[in-house]
Design a protein around this motif. Structure first.
Motif, PDB file in Angstrom:
ATOM      1  N   PRO A   1       0.811  -1.220   0.000  1.00 37.47           N
ATOM      2  CA  PRO A   1       0.000   0.000   0.000  1.00 37.47           C
ATOM      3  C   PRO A   1       0.847   1.275   0.000  1.00 37.47           C
ATOM      4  N   LEU A   2       2.016   1.214   0.622  1.00 40.61           N
ATOM      5  CA  LEU A   2       2.864   2.401   0.667  1.00 40.61           C
ATOM      6  C   LEU A   2       3.354   2.796  -0.729  1.00 40.61           C
ATOM      7  N   SER A   3       3.624   1.821  -1.570  1.00 39.57           N
ATOM      8  CA  SER A   3       4.039   2.104  -2.954  1.00 39.57           C
ATOM      9  C   SER A   3       2.918   2.797  -3.724  1.00 39.57           C
ATOM     10  N   PHE A   4       1.688   2.312  -3.538  1.00 33.97           N
ATOM     11  CA  PHE A   4       0.551   2.922  -4.219  1.00 33.97           C
ATOM     12  C   PHE A   4       0.304   4.341  -3.714  1.00 33.97           C
TER      13      PHE A   4
ATOM     14  N   LEU B   1      -7.133   4.919  -5.480  1.00 39.40           N
ATOM     15  CA  LEU B   1      -8.172   3.890  -5.357  1.00 39.40           C
ATOM     16  C   LEU B   1      -7.558   2.502  -5.168  1.00 39.40           C
ATOM     17  N   VAL B   2      -6.457   2.224  -5.849  1.00 38.21           N
ATOM     18  CA  VAL B   2      -5.756   0.953  -5.659  1.00 38.21           C
ATOM     19  C   VAL B   2      -5.184   0.878  -4.245  1.00 38.21           C
ATOM     20  N   PHE B   3      -4.700   2.014  -3.733  1.00 39.35           N
ATOM     21  CA  PHE B   3      -4.210   2.063  -2.347  1.00 39.35           C
ATOM     22  C   PHE B   3      -5.329   1.693  -1.377  1.00 39.35           C
ATOM     23  N   LEU B   4      -6.507   2.296  -1.564  1.00 41.70           N
ATOM     24  CA  LEU B   4      -7.642   1.967  -0.679  1.00 41.70           C
ATOM     25  C   LEU B   4      -8.039   0.504  -0.819  1.00 41.70           C
ATOM     26  N   ARG B   5      -8.028  -0.005  -2.036  1.00 40.17           N
ATOM     27  CA  ARG B   5      -8.376  -1.407  -2.265  1.00 40.17           C
ATOM     28  C   ARG B   5      -7.374  -2.329  -1.569  1.00 40.17           C
ATOM     29  N   SER B   6      -6.099  -1.964  -1.615  1.00 39.13           N
ATOM     30  CA  SER B   6      -5.086  -2.816  -0.996  1.00 39.13           C
ATOM     31  C   SER B   6      -5.207  -2.808   0.528  1.00 39.13           C
TER      32      SER B   6
ATOM     33  N   PHE C   1      -8.215  -2.587   2.176  1.00 37.05           N
ATOM     34  CA  PHE C   1      -9.405  -3.341   2.560  1.00 37.05           C
ATOM     35  C   PHE C   1      -9.341  -4.806   2.162  1.00 37.05           C
ATOM     36  N   MET C   2      -8.548  -5.146   1.172  1.00 31.35           N
ATOM     37  CA  MET C   2      -8.439  -6.531   0.711  1.00 31.35           C
ATOM     38  C   MET C   2      -7.062  -7.075   1.027  1.00 31.35           C
ATOM     39  N   LYS C   3      -6.618  -6.892   2.229  1.00 35.73           N
ATOM     40  CA  LYS C   3      -5.266  -7.261   2.606  1.00 35.73           C
ATOM     41  C   LYS C   3      -5.032  -8.777   2.562  1.00 35.73           C
TER      42      LYS C   3
END
Length: 101
Positions: free
Chosen positions: A15-18, A86-91, A93-95
């Protein structure tokens, strides 16, 4: 080691990369928007007066091209920044789930 083993051995993006990519892209979008506004103001205040209609048409086309490229860069950076956020948020919630794609 086969190619599939090598591909699975690569560390996955976190998530940090995103988030860092999103922030970087949004900052570039903000800078591009500032540049776009300055280009519009400059080209509006510095009008070109040519006696030839062909030269006037070419100057108008070049102005349109410059302004369009500046705003295209603004849109592109902003769209990429929003997508990465949005990909950051997805990552977040879908860890636990693993993507098959």
């Amino acid at each position: 080691m086969t190619d599939s083993d090598t591909a699975s051995a690569k560390p996955r993006k976190g998530p940090l990369s995103f988030l860092s990519g999103s922030v970087t892209s949004l900052v570039l979008a903000w800078l591009s928007f500032g540049l776009s506004k300055k280009v519009v103001v400059y080209l509006a205040t510095h009008s070109s007066n040519f006696s030839s209609s062909t030269a006037q048409n070419i100057a108008s086309a070049m102005k349109t091209l410059f302004i369009g490229m500046c705003f295209l860069a603004t849109f592109s950076f902003a769209f990429i920044g929003l997508g990465l956020f949005l990909v950051f948020l997805r990552s977040l919630f879908m860890k636990g789930e693993v993507d098959t794609a």
